[in-house]
Design a protein around this motif. Structure first.
Motif, PDB file in Angstrom:
ATOM      1  N   GLU A  32       0.814  -1.214   0.000  1.00 33.19           N
ATOM      2  CA  GLU A  32       0.000   0.000   0.000  1.00 33.19           C
ATOM      3  C   GLU A  32       0.848   1.266   0.000  1.00 33.19           C
ATOM      4  O   GLU A  32       0.497   2.252  -0.647  1.00 33.19           O
ATOM      5  CB  GLU A  32      -0.938  -0.001   1.217  1.00 33.19           C
ATOM      6  N   ASP A  33       1.985   1.247   0.694  1.00 34.84           N
ATOM      7  CA  ASP A  33       2.812   2.456   0.739  1.00 34.84           C
ATOM      8  C   ASP A  33       3.597   2.686  -0.546  1.00 34.84           C
ATOM      9  O   ASP A  33       4.269   3.706  -0.701  1.00 34.84           O
ATOM     10  CB  ASP A  33       3.768   2.409   1.935  1.00 34.84           C
ATOM     11  N   GLY A  34       3.497   1.753  -1.497  1.00 36.47           N
ATOM     12  CA  GLY A  34       4.168   1.922  -2.776  1.00 36.47           C
ATOM     13  C   GLY A  34       3.215   2.262  -3.910  1.00 36.47           C
ATOM     14  O   GLY A  34       3.592   2.238  -5.076  1.00 36.47           O
ATOM     15  N   ARG A  35       1.986   2.633  -3.552  1.00 36.98           N
ATOM     16  CA  ARG A  35       0.968   2.886  -4.573  1.00 36.98           C
ATOM     17  C   ARG A  35       0.679   4.367  -4.731  1.00 36.98           C
ATOM     18  O   ARG A  35       0.793   5.144  -3.773  1.00 36.98           O
ATOM     19  CB  ARG A  35      -0.330   2.153  -4.223  1.00 36.98           C
ATOM     20  N   SER A  36       0.289   4.730  -5.934  1.00 36.13           N
ATOM     21  CA  SER A  36      -0.072   6.119  -6.222  1.00 36.13           C
ATOM     22  C   SER A  36      -0.850   6.153  -7.528  1.00 36.13           C
ATOM     23  O   SER A  36      -1.001   5.142  -8.200  1.00 36.13           O
ATOM     24  CB  SER A  36       1.178   7.002  -6.330  1.00 36.13           C
ATOM     25  N   PRO A 243      -3.960   3.108  -5.263  1.00 34.20           N
ATOM     26  CA  PRO A 243      -4.327   2.798  -3.877  1.00 34.20           C
ATOM     27  C   PRO A 243      -5.542   1.882  -3.808  1.00 34.20           C
ATOM     28  O   PRO A 243      -6.428   1.930  -4.664  1.00 34.20           O
ATOM     29  CB  PRO A 243      -4.643   4.185  -3.287  1.00 34.20           C
ATOM     30  N   HIS A 461      -7.019  -5.117   1.117  1.00 33.83           N
ATOM     31  CA  HIS A 461      -5.957  -4.734   2.034  1.00 33.83           C
ATOM     32  C   HIS A 461      -5.135  -5.916   2.521  1.00 33.83           C
ATOM     33  O   HIS A 461      -3.958  -5.771   2.863  1.00 33.83           O
ATOM     34  CB  HIS A 461      -6.572  -4.021   3.242  1.00 33.83           C
TER      35      HIS A 461
END
Length: 468
Positions: A32-36, A243, A461
Motif C-alpha cells: 500500500e505504501d508503494g501505490r499512487s 491505492p 488490504h
C-alpha cells in the motif's frame, strides 16, 4: 508566487523522475505504501491505446469486407466497442483491490496449475499482437522516412521494448502524452476521410455472401468486441499500483470511456474509408486515399500509435510469462516477448494479413470470453477461497465454455464448426456462447463446492485470496 512556482516545478520534476525510473517489481503484490495514481490515468491509457491502425483495420472490415453500409457499420462498432470497453472497465477495478494483475488473481478460481494455461495463452497473444503492431508501425515509418523495411521494423520494435523495459510509470506517462498528441494528428485524416467517403452507402450482399446482413452485422460486433476483449486481460496490470481505496465506479468509468471513445472514433473512420477503398497497409492510405502533406502527418500518427499500443503487449506479455512459472527478472521477460514477437512479425508480417487478422481477433474472443466470465462470477458472488494447488472449479468452467463454443466457431481456412457451417450468421456467436456457458457453470460449481466461510470484506488490504 515564486515559491509556489518552485514547488510546482519540483513536483513535476519528482513525478518525471519517478515515472522514468526502471520498475523493479514483478508480479508480487504491490504494498500500500508503494501505490499512487488515480482513475484518470486509465482514461488516457486506454484512449491512446485504441487510437491506432488496428482499430482502423477492424472498422474497415465492416464495410470493405463484410458489406455493411457506413451507418450500419457505425451502429455495430458502437455496440461491439461497448462490449469490449465494459470488459476493460470491469477488469481495471481488479487491480487496486489486490495490488496484483488479473492473471495472478486467476490462481484462486482456476488453481495454481490451471492459471498457468491462460497465462501462457496471454503470453503468446501478446507476442502475436506485438508482431502485428510492429509490422504496421514499420510500414508507417517506412512510408514516412523512406528506406527499407528492415530499419523501420527495427526502430519500431526497439522503441516498443524500451518503453516496456522502463515499466509501469513510464507507460502511463507516454500514454498521457499520446492522449494529447494522437488526436491532434488524427484530426486531419478524420476530416478528410469522412469528407471523401460514401457515408450514405448501403448493404452490399455480394460482399457479405452467405453471412447475409444479420451475419455481417453480428460479425462486425464480434470483431470489434474481440479487439478490446484481448486488451481486458491486461487491464489490472495498469491499475495495480493505484491505492486500494480507489473508487471502483470512477475507475470503471474512466477505463470504459477511454476505450469506447478511442475505439468508436478510429473504427468508424476505418469503416468510412472502407466505403471507397480497401486499405491493406498504412502505405496504401498514401496511394489510395490521402494527399501528400496529410499523408505525412498520418504516417507519423500511425507510427507513434502502434508503438504506444504495442508496448502494452510487451509489458503485460512479460508479466504473463512470469505468472506461467518461468523464473527470470521482469526485464528479461520483456526481452523474450520482444524477440519472439519481433521474429513472428519479421517472418510472417510482410504479406497480406487481412484474413489472418480477422481470424486472429475472433479466436482471441473465443478463449478470453469464458475466462472473463469465470473471473466475474468469482469476483461478484463467490465467498473467500484459498487457491487450490492444481486445478480449481474455474478451470473446469473455462473448459466447458470453450467446448460449448466449438460448434459455433467460424475461422475459414482454420476451422468451421457444424452450427456455423449450417447457419453462417451464427458463426460470430462463439464468444458469447463461451461466456454464458462458463459463467453459468462456474456459478453452479461454486454453489456446490463452496465451503461455509466468512465473506471476504477486506481482500484489497489483506490479499488473503492472492497466492504468493
Amino acid at each position: 508566487m515564486a515559491q509556489h512556482s518552485t514547488t510546482l516545478a519540483q513536483k513535476i520534476k519528482g513525478s518525471l523522475r519517478a515515472a522514468t525510473a526502471v520498475e523493479t517489481s514483478g508480479v508480487e503484490p504491490i504494498p500500500e505504501d508503494g501505490r499512487s495514481g488515480g482513475p484518470g490515468s486509465s482514461f488516457t491509457l486506454w484512449f491512446s491505446s485504441n487510437v491506432q491502425f488496428s482499430s482502423l483495420s477492424s472498422g474497415m472490415l465492416a464495410t470493405a469486407a463484410f458489406g455493411l453500409g457506413w451507418v450500419q457499420a457505425l451502429l455495430a462498432i458502437v455496440l461491439g466497442s461497448a462490449v469490449g470497453a465494459t470488459a476493460i472497465g470491469v477488469m481495471s477495478t481488479f487491480g487496486p483491490r489486490a495490488g496484483v494483475g488479473l492473471l495472478v488473481q486467476t490462481r484462486v478460481p482456476l488453481g495454481r496449475y490451471g492459471a498457468a494455461v491462460p497465462a501462457v495463452l496471454v503470453f503468446f497473444k501478446a507476442c502475436a499482437w506485438f508482431a502485428v503492431n510492429s509490422v504496421l508501425g514499420a510500414f508507417a515509418v517506412q512510408t514516412l522516412m523512406g528506406g527499407g523495411f528492415a530499419p523501420a521494423f527495427a526502430l519500431v520494435t526497439l522503441a516498443q521494448v524500451a518503453i516496456a523495459l522502463v515499466g509501469y510509470g513510464f507507460i502511463h506517462l507516454v500514454q498521457k502524452a499520446m492522449a494529447v498528441v494522437l488526436p491532434l494528428l488524427f484530426i486531419g485524416v478524420s476530416v478528410y476521410g469522412y469528407a471523401k467517403s460514401d457515408l450514405g452507402s448501403h448493404f452490399a450482399p455480394d460482399k457479405a455472401g452467405a453471412l447475409g446482413f444479420t451475419g455481417a452485422f453480428a460479425l462486425t460486433i464480434a470483431v470489434q468486441a474481440a479487439r478490446a476483449l484481448s486488451f481486458s486481460s491486461y487491464a489490472a496490470d495498469y491499475t495495480r499500483y493505484m491505492p486500494a481505496g480507489t473508487p471502483p465506479r470512477r475507475l470503471f468509468a474512466c477505463a470504459f470511456t477511454g476505450t469506447w471513445l478511442g475505439s468508436v472514433w478510429i473504427a468508424s473512420l476505418g469503416a468510412a474509408i472502407g466505403t471507397i477503398a480497401f486499405i491493406g497497409t498504412p502505405t496504401d492510405l498514401v496511394g489510395q486515399v490521402l494527399p501528400g502533406a496529410l499523408a505525412t502527418v498520418t504516417m507519423l500518427a500511425l507510427g507513434l500509435s502502434t508503438i504506444t499500443s504495442s508496448c502494452l503487449d510487451c509489458y503485460s506479455g512479460a508479466l504473463a510469462w512470469l505468472i506461467a512459472g518461468v523464473k527470470m527478472a521482469r526485464w528479461q521477460a520483456v526481452l523474450v516477448v520482444g524477440v519472439i514477437g519481433g521474429a513472428i512479425g519479421w517472418t510472417t508480417g510482410q504479406g497480406d494479413y487481412w484474413k489472418s487478422f480477422e481470424n486472429f481477433l475472433i479466436l482471441l474472443g473465443n478463449w478470453i470470453a469464458p475466462w472473463l466470465a469465470v473471473m466475474l462470477v468469482h469476483r461478484f458472488r463467490a465467498r473467500a477461497q484459498s487457491p487450490t494447488p492444481h486445478f480449481g472449479t474455474g478451470f473446469a468452467s473455462w473448459l466447458l465454455g470453450l467446448a460449448a463454443a466449438v460448434p459455433f466457431m467460424s475461422q475459414p481456412g482454420v476451422y468451421v464448426g457444424p452450427i456455423a457451417k449450417d447457419h453462417p450468421a451464427l458463426g460470430s456467436c462463439a464468444a458469447a456462447v463461451a461466456f454464458l456457458t462458463a459463467g453459468l457453470a462456474h456459478y453452479a460449481l461454486t454453489r456446490v463446492h463452496r465451503r461455509p466461510t466468512a465473506p471476504h470484506t477486506h481482500t484489497a488490504h489483506t490479499n488473503k485470496e492472492i497466492p504468493a
